[in-house]
Design a protein around this motif. Sequence first.
Motif, PDB file in Angstrom:
ATOM      1  N   ALA A 302       6.662  -2.062  -7.179  1.00 49.64           N
ATOM      2  CA  ALA A 302       6.344  -2.835  -8.383  1.00 49.64           C
ATOM      3  C   ALA A 302       6.414  -4.331  -8.120  1.00 49.64           C
ATOM      4  CB  ALA A 302       7.286  -2.443  -9.513  1.00 49.64           C
ATOM      5  N   VAL A 305       3.061  -5.442  -6.691  1.00 50.60           N
ATOM      6  CA  VAL A 305       1.824  -5.357  -7.474  1.00 50.60           C
ATOM      7  C   VAL A 305       1.949  -5.972  -8.863  1.00 50.60           C
ATOM      8  CG1 VAL A 305       1.083  -3.307  -6.228  1.00 50.60           C
ATOM      9  CG2 VAL A 305       2.419  -3.050  -8.324  1.00 50.60           C
ATOM     10  N   LEU A 306       3.165  -6.179  -9.337  1.00 50.59           N
ATOM     11  CA  LEU A 306       3.381  -6.754 -10.674  1.00 50.59           C
ATOM     12  C   LEU A 306       3.939  -8.164 -10.551  1.00 50.59           C
ATOM     13  CD1 LEU A 306       5.019  -3.684 -12.488  1.00 50.59           C
ATOM     14  CD2 LEU A 306       2.630  -4.430 -12.599  1.00 50.59           C
ATOM     15  N   PRO A 307       3.805  -8.968 -11.600  1.00 50.85           N
ATOM     16  CA  PRO A 307       4.407 -10.310 -11.561  1.00 50.85           C
ATOM     17  C   PRO A 307       5.917 -10.223 -11.377  1.00 50.85           C
ATOM     18  CG  PRO A 307       2.867 -10.116 -13.402  1.00 50.85           C
ATOM     19  CD  PRO A 307       3.041  -8.744 -12.845  1.00 50.85           C
ATOM     20  N   ARG A 308       6.441 -11.080 -10.525  1.00 47.16           N
ATOM     21  CA  ARG A 308       7.882 -11.066 -10.243  1.00 47.16           C
ATOM     22  C   ARG A 308       8.622 -11.906 -11.271  1.00 47.16           C
ATOM     23  NH1 ARG A 308       8.318 -11.515  -3.603  1.00 47.16           N
ATOM     24  NH2 ARG A 308       7.029  -9.687  -3.140  1.00 47.16           N
ATOM     25  N   GLN A 309       8.564 -11.446 -12.501  1.00 46.53           N
ATOM     26  CA  GLN A 309       9.219 -12.119 -13.598  1.00 46.53           C
ATOM     27  C   GLN A 309      10.411 -11.292 -14.068  1.00 46.53           C
ATOM     28  OE1 GLN A 309       8.406 -15.146 -14.573  1.00 46.53           O
ATOM     29  NE2 GLN A 309       6.649 -15.233 -13.196  1.00 46.53           N
ATOM     30  N   VAL A 312       9.675  -8.367 -16.427  1.00 44.31           N
ATOM     31  CA  VAL A 312       9.018  -7.227 -15.783  1.00 44.31           C
ATOM     32  C   VAL A 312      10.055  -6.362 -15.074  1.00 44.31           C
ATOM     33  CG1 VAL A 312       7.320  -6.556 -14.047  1.00 44.31           C
ATOM     34  CG2 VAL A 312       6.869  -8.505 -15.535  1.00 44.31           C
ATOM     35  N   VAL A 316      10.848  -2.374 -15.871  1.00 45.40           N
ATOM     36  CA  VAL A 316      10.737  -1.335 -14.840  1.00 45.40           C
ATOM     37  C   VAL A 316      12.069  -0.624 -14.642  1.00 45.40           C
ATOM     38  CG1 VAL A 316      10.237  -0.931 -12.405  1.00 45.40           C
ATOM     39  CG2 VAL A 316       8.838  -2.536 -13.690  1.00 45.40           C
ATOM     40  N   THR A 392      12.188 -10.881  -6.192  1.00 47.46           N
ATOM     41  CA  THR A 392      12.126 -11.396  -7.554  1.00 47.46           C
ATOM     42  C   THR A 392      11.554 -12.809  -7.534  1.00 47.46           C
ATOM     43  OG1 THR A 392      14.414 -12.176  -7.391  1.00 47.46           O
ATOM     44  CG2 THR A 392      14.070  -9.985  -8.309  1.00 47.46           C
ATOM     45  N   ASP A 393      11.446 -13.391  -8.706  1.00 43.81           N
ATOM     46  CA  ASP A 393      10.920 -14.745  -8.815  1.00 43.81           C
ATOM     47  C   ASP A 393      11.840 -15.720  -8.073  1.00 43.81           C
ATOM     48  OD1 ASP A 393       9.704 -17.093  -9.525  1.00 43.81           O
ATOM     49  OD2 ASP A 393      10.278 -17.017 -11.641  1.00 43.81           O
TER      50      ASP A 393
END
Length: 451
Positions: A302, A305-309, A312, A316, A392-393
Amino acid sequence: MRTPASRLALAWIVLITLVAAFAPLLASSRPLSLAIDAAGPRHSPLLESLDPLDWTLALAAPLLIGWCLLGGPRRVAGRAALASLLLALGVGAASIVQGLTPRPPEVFGDETRAAHLDLAPRWTLVPFSPAERSTDAPDSFLPPGTRTVTATLSAILPAAPELSDSASLSPERLAQLTQSLRSLPLTPSERDALERDLAARITPGAALTHSDLRAIVEHHTAALGRVHILGTDARGHDVASHLIHGCRVAVSVGIIAAAISTIIGVSVGAAAGFMGGAADALLSRVIDAFASIPVLFVLVIAAGVLPRQPHVIMAVIGCLTWTGCARLTRAAVIAVRSSEYVLAARAAGAGPFARVTRHVLPNALAPVIIDVSFSLAAAIVIESGLSFLGLTDPGSPSWGSLLASAVKDTGSPVWWLAFAPGLVLFLTCLSYNTLGEALRDTLDPRSRRHA
């Protein structure tokens, strides 16, 4: 909450929550108050920069904590669960509003700060923001207690390879260093005093060594600059500020992820336990299927493929860790669905939804409330692990990212980057687990009789 360990755990959790709520007011590079001019009124750059999420946490968290602590141990558990849900909804709504409103820069820039040096700014407890680092100083891995001026001096007055400390400085080199000293964060009067002292030592025929110049400058800057209480990390960010704002990330991830997993787990488990038969078998297989998913593996995918916010990550984690809560709820509902008061409610004409929400769940949620405390600790550990792996972000302060930077490129450890965040993470998870055990002893009649 009769044991000293449970009381200490509750006190630590309350402290971490309050630090998370008031993080911008405890650690910020913007002054708490600042005069518009030397004789004019003061204003607060810090309060002007707070966003909806800051105000929501600062106002709601203390009220909800005070409301939870009123009453006996049984009320604390139920109120804490409801308060966590309300806080999660408030944080989610404030995050949406925050995304729709522009946010001012987090850093009160060096130029702005230098322009207000003579206006006596009042700083927060830790006068740094998580994103602030000096751009003109080797400020990586500064030890605890280092002042910003000390780091700046190390950049302005480096030891020249061709000179020893006792060698005289050439006029060209002295002029270059004197010009560089103008970048120090000094008020006009302090800068004039330093230049007068240097001019008195720079006379025809007098030899000014590198050590003499450093001694003069350090004498005039000994009490200047802001102190890095816990030092700096690999990127030059203040560790104390990073820890304080990391509390907000940890508490938010724990509460929201646990709220999501609890809502899903209670809904699926209550439906499976109350309906029984084929519905129970089908939902049980769904629970088993989700329980077989490797959480860390899915989170790594994840993150790619997903924004590291942070929100999010919260969603998840919550959507992958609900199976334990579902199994506990299912077992508890099966144990009470055939009770006399449930049968009496059915005979009185109550529908299935009313029987579940009014009679079954209120008497079956004790083990679920206990499981929530363990879910909070697990979510914090998972988020810290992802931050440690760099998934992560990078702009979001996290305890795991501090732990990841505790080793230099040369392989030598940095003790203050491992000790401080490791201790805070350990105490937080230990407090949640201790609180869960205390809730189990309080809410489980068999545990109280055995005690």
